[in-house]
Write an enzyme that holds these catalytic residues in place. Structure first.
Site, mmCIF file in Angstrom:
data_model
loop_
_atom_site.group_PDB
_atom_site.id
_atom_site.type_symbol
_atom_site.label_atom_id
_atom_site.label_comp_id
_atom_site.label_asym_id
_atom_site.label_seq_id
_atom_site.Cartn_x
_atom_site.Cartn_y
_atom_site.Cartn_z
ATOM 1 N N HIS A 29 0.816 -1.218 0.000
ATOM 2 C CA HIS A 29 0.000 0.000 0.000
ATOM 3 C C HIS A 29 0.846 1.264 0.000
ATOM 4 C CE1 HIS A 29 -4.097 -1.735 0.750
ATOM 5 N NE2 HIS A 29 -3.327 -2.793 0.954
ATOM 6 N N ASP A 37 3.484 9.415 -1.021
ATOM 7 C CA ASP A 37 2.286 8.700 -0.563
ATOM 8 C C ASP A 37 1.949 7.609 -1.570
ATOM 9 O OD1 ASP A 37 0.003 8.148 0.918
ATOM 10 O OD2 ASP A 37 -0.641 10.238 1.014
HETATM 11 P P1 ADQ Z 1 -3.039 6.177 4.681
HETATM 12 O O1 ADQ Z 1 -1.629 6.669 4.830
HETATM 13 O O2 ADQ Z 1 -3.786 5.979 5.926
HETATM 14 O O3 ADQ Z 1 -3.114 4.858 3.796
HETATM 15 P P2 ADQ Z 1 -5.042 7.440 2.813
HETATM 16 O O4 ADQ Z 1 -4.936 6.690 1.540
HETATM 17 O O5 ADQ Z 1 -5.292 8.895 2.604
HETATM 18 O O6 ADQ Z 1 -3.763 7.324 3.742
HETATM 19 O O7 ADQ Z 1 -6.255 6.835 3.621
HETATM 20 C C1 ADQ Z 1 -6.677 7.403 4.810
HETATM 21 C C2 ADQ Z 1 -8.102 6.924 5.153
HETATM 22 O O8 ADQ Z 1 -8.355 7.254 6.512
HETATM 23 C C3 ADQ Z 1 -9.152 7.608 4.318
HETATM 24 O O9 ADQ Z 1 -10.215 6.752 4.059
HETATM 25 C C4 ADQ Z 1 -9.583 8.777 5.206
HETATM 26 O O10 ADQ Z 1 -10.926 9.197 5.023
HETATM 27 C C5 ADQ Z 1 -9.389 8.223 6.595
HETATM 28 N N1 ADQ Z 1 -8.956 9.327 7.482
HETATM 29 C C6 ADQ Z 1 -7.872 10.116 7.355
HETATM 30 N N2 ADQ Z 1 -7.858 11.074 8.308
HETATM 31 C C7 ADQ Z 1 -8.942 10.881 9.058
HETATM 32 C C8 ADQ Z 1 -9.497 11.541 10.203
HETATM 33 N N3 ADQ Z 1 -8.932 12.622 10.750
HETATM 34 N N4 ADQ Z 1 -10.639 11.032 10.709
HETATM 35 C C9 ADQ Z 1 -11.229 9.953 10.152
HETATM 36 N N5 ADQ Z 1 -10.778 9.315 9.085
HETATM 37 C C10 ADQ Z 1 -9.641 9.758 8.539
HETATM 38 C C11 ADQ Z 1 -2.155 3.938 3.234
HETATM 39 C C12 ADQ Z 1 -1.123 4.558 2.307
HETATM 40 C C13 ADQ Z 1 -1.806 5.352 1.209
HETATM 41 C C14 ADQ Z 1 -2.770 4.446 0.452
HETATM 42 C C15 ADQ Z 1 -3.685 3.706 1.406
HETATM 43 C C16 ADQ Z 1 -4.528 2.664 0.690
HETATM 44 O O11 ADQ Z 1 -0.230 5.399 3.038
HETATM 45 O O12 ADQ Z 1 -0.866 5.916 0.320
HETATM 46 O O13 ADQ Z 1 -3.554 5.229 -0.439
HETATM 47 O O14 ADQ Z 1 -2.949 3.045 2.420
HETATM 48 O O15 ADQ Z 1 -3.737 1.778 -0.033
#
Ligand code: ADQ
Length: 446
Positions: A139, A348
């Site tokens: 991921h 990311d």
């Molecule tokens: P993350 O680094 O966690 O994921 P991201 O892909 O943006 O980053 O996913 C975050 C998830 O958590 C989203 O669904 C978002 O809505 C939720 N989230 C974030 N902040 C929040 C908050 N304050 N309150 C509630 N919910 C929140 C890792 C990798 C990414 C990759 C994903 C999926 O780092 O690059 O896209 O896995 O593979």
């Protein structure tokens, strides 16, 4: 699901539909973990949850996973610690995961392992005699070979990755780094269609950009709860004040400080924007036992205090900083009412927040997405304003331009963004990966 994180959100959405067994850590770390997983069923999904022993957890999770692999794979050697004891524990925990999964397996099961915490698990299963198809999805980004080889165990983890039948990366760039490493360091050979021959095995590696459950996000964004949350914020924005939003786990890869610097620069360079805009930064607490995350939190808090101290007026505070997580419904409500969203990671894997923002918009009056070129999804989403988060000047100009963008251009850009987010949704990701995993590779390399 209570934790904020892209993996859990994405994989659950994919599994809910097809059904299957979700096997993973329970979230508990007792002194004496049970010898078998706790198994239960919800809908089409059977869960097999296992505990990690308290004394192993620190080295496995807070240590090797989050202070070695995470920073290194995000190109932060400066924040990476290399500890032999962490690595030994990481391998031992992976072996235990494999041992506990083994009794649940049937011969024709297809196994799909997720993310950097579990790289050695397939090799352990193979050692235990598992012959079936095993896939792996990373991921997070895969680092450039020059960075990857600073890891004392780079070769061993590459052997582990090659124990799978299919290894999936988020982007073509990540895939190329992996191929380059195999070719230049370990004499691997790359064939057509992602075929790889390395360490005496043949496998396939490909780019499978993860996406979101678009219709789910749309329906959350239109829900009464989302509207209620959005109305509460609207009530605090008199005279058509616009909202800009940032939502992330509080992580040093997300470029939160760079974002705040650009916001400050915009207020400095475009005084006409002052009082007309409020920035809402929602940062969910994350990995709070890791010292680098504590440092990061302090820096963000310092910057928030500085920015508000310098620019606030008696009836306007430019930045609202919230250090907690919100329900996904509430987030979609905030997204829908925002004029602009800032997604500015320094590196990311994909970034699902950017896609959720796009899907949550009102098509009659959509917001603008300002997106870092270093987010994996920058290669997917067509129509965002692309920025380099290290270039504060350009980012400030882009924020101003985004806030001033005419409605026709916003609509046109949003339609393009939405088309690409739909084309690369969570179903497309799952189906493409599983299709490749279920067939034996046709190309062989000699
Ligand atoms: P993350 O680094 O966690 O994921 P991201 O892909 O943006 O980053 O996913 C975050 C998830 O958590 C989203 O669904 C978002 O809505 C939720 N989230 C974030 N902040 C929040 C908050 N304050 N309150 C509630 N919910 C929140 C890792 C990798 C990414 C990759 C994903 C999926 O780092 O690059 O896209 O896995 O593979």
């Amino acid at each position: 699901m209570s934790s904020a994180g892209g993996l859990a959100v994405g994989v659950h959405a994919a599994l809910r539909e097809t059904g299957g067994v979700w096997f993973g850590w329970s979230g508990d770390t007792p002194a004496e973990p049970a010898d078998e997983p706790r198994v239960f069923r919800t809908g089409k999904v059977t869960y097999g949850l296992i505990d990690i022993k308290d004394t192993d957890f620190e080295a496995f999770y807070g240590g090797f996973s989050n202070r070695t692999l995470w920073p290194l794979f995000h190109h932060r050697i400066d924040l990476t610690s290399f500890e032999h004891q962490w690595y030994a524990t990481y391998r031992r925990v992976n072996r235990r995961f494999a041992e506990l999964l083994l009794p649940l397996l049937e011969d024709d099961d297809v196994i799909w392992i997720h993310d950097y915490q579990l790289i050695p698990m397939a090799a352990e299963l193979r050692r235990m005699g598992v012959k079936g198809r095993i896939g792996f999805f990373l991921h997070i980004p895969f680092p450039a070979p020059d960075i990857y080889v600073t890891l004392p165990w780079h070769r061993q983890l590459a052997v582990d990755l090659c124990a799978h039948d299919v290894v999936g990366f988020q982007t073509g760039g990540d895939l190329r780094q992996f191929q380059l490493y195999l070719e230049s360091e370990v004499g691997g050979r790359i064939g057509a269609d992602g075929a790889i021959a390395a360490f005496g095995r043949e496998l396939k590696a490909g780019a499978y950009p993860i996406g979101i459950d678009v219709d789910d996000v749309i329906s959350m964004a239109r829900s009464p709860e989302a509207k209620r949350q959005a109305d509460r914020v609207k009530a605090t924005l008199p005279g058509g004040r616009k909202l800009m939003i940032g939502v992330d786990r509080l992580d040093y890869t997300k470029g939160i400080l760079e974002r705040l610097r650009a916001f400050e620069k915009m207020l400095q360079d475009y005084p006409s924007q002052r009082r007309g805009v409020v920035m809402l930064q929602i940062s969910a607490p994350s990995r709070e036992d890791v010292p680098e995350y504590l440092d990061m939190r302090q820096q963000v808090e310092l910057m928030t205090g500085h920015l508000n101290g310098a620019y606030s007026e008696s009836d306007w505070v430019p930045l609202r900083y919230i250090n907690r997580s919100f329900s996904r419904r509430a987030l979609t409500g905030f997204f829908r009412m925002s004029a602009l969203c800032l997604v500015t990671p320094l590196r990311d894997g994909m970034n699902l927040v950017a896609e959720e923002f796009v899907a949550a918009q009102d098509e009659a009056d959509p917001g603008v997405l300002v997106l870092s070129r270093f987010a994996g999804c920058a290669g997917i989403i067509d129509g965002a304003l692309i920025v380099n988060p290290y270039d504060t000047h350009h980012m400030a100009d882009t924020l101003h331009a985004g806030l001033e963008m005419p409605i026709e251009e916003r609509r046109e850009r949003w339609q393009r963004m939405m088309r690409t987010v739909r084309r690369h949704d969570i179903d497309a990701w799952r189906d493409r990966f599983l299709a490749d995993l279920k067939i034996r590779p046709v190309a062989t390399i000699h």
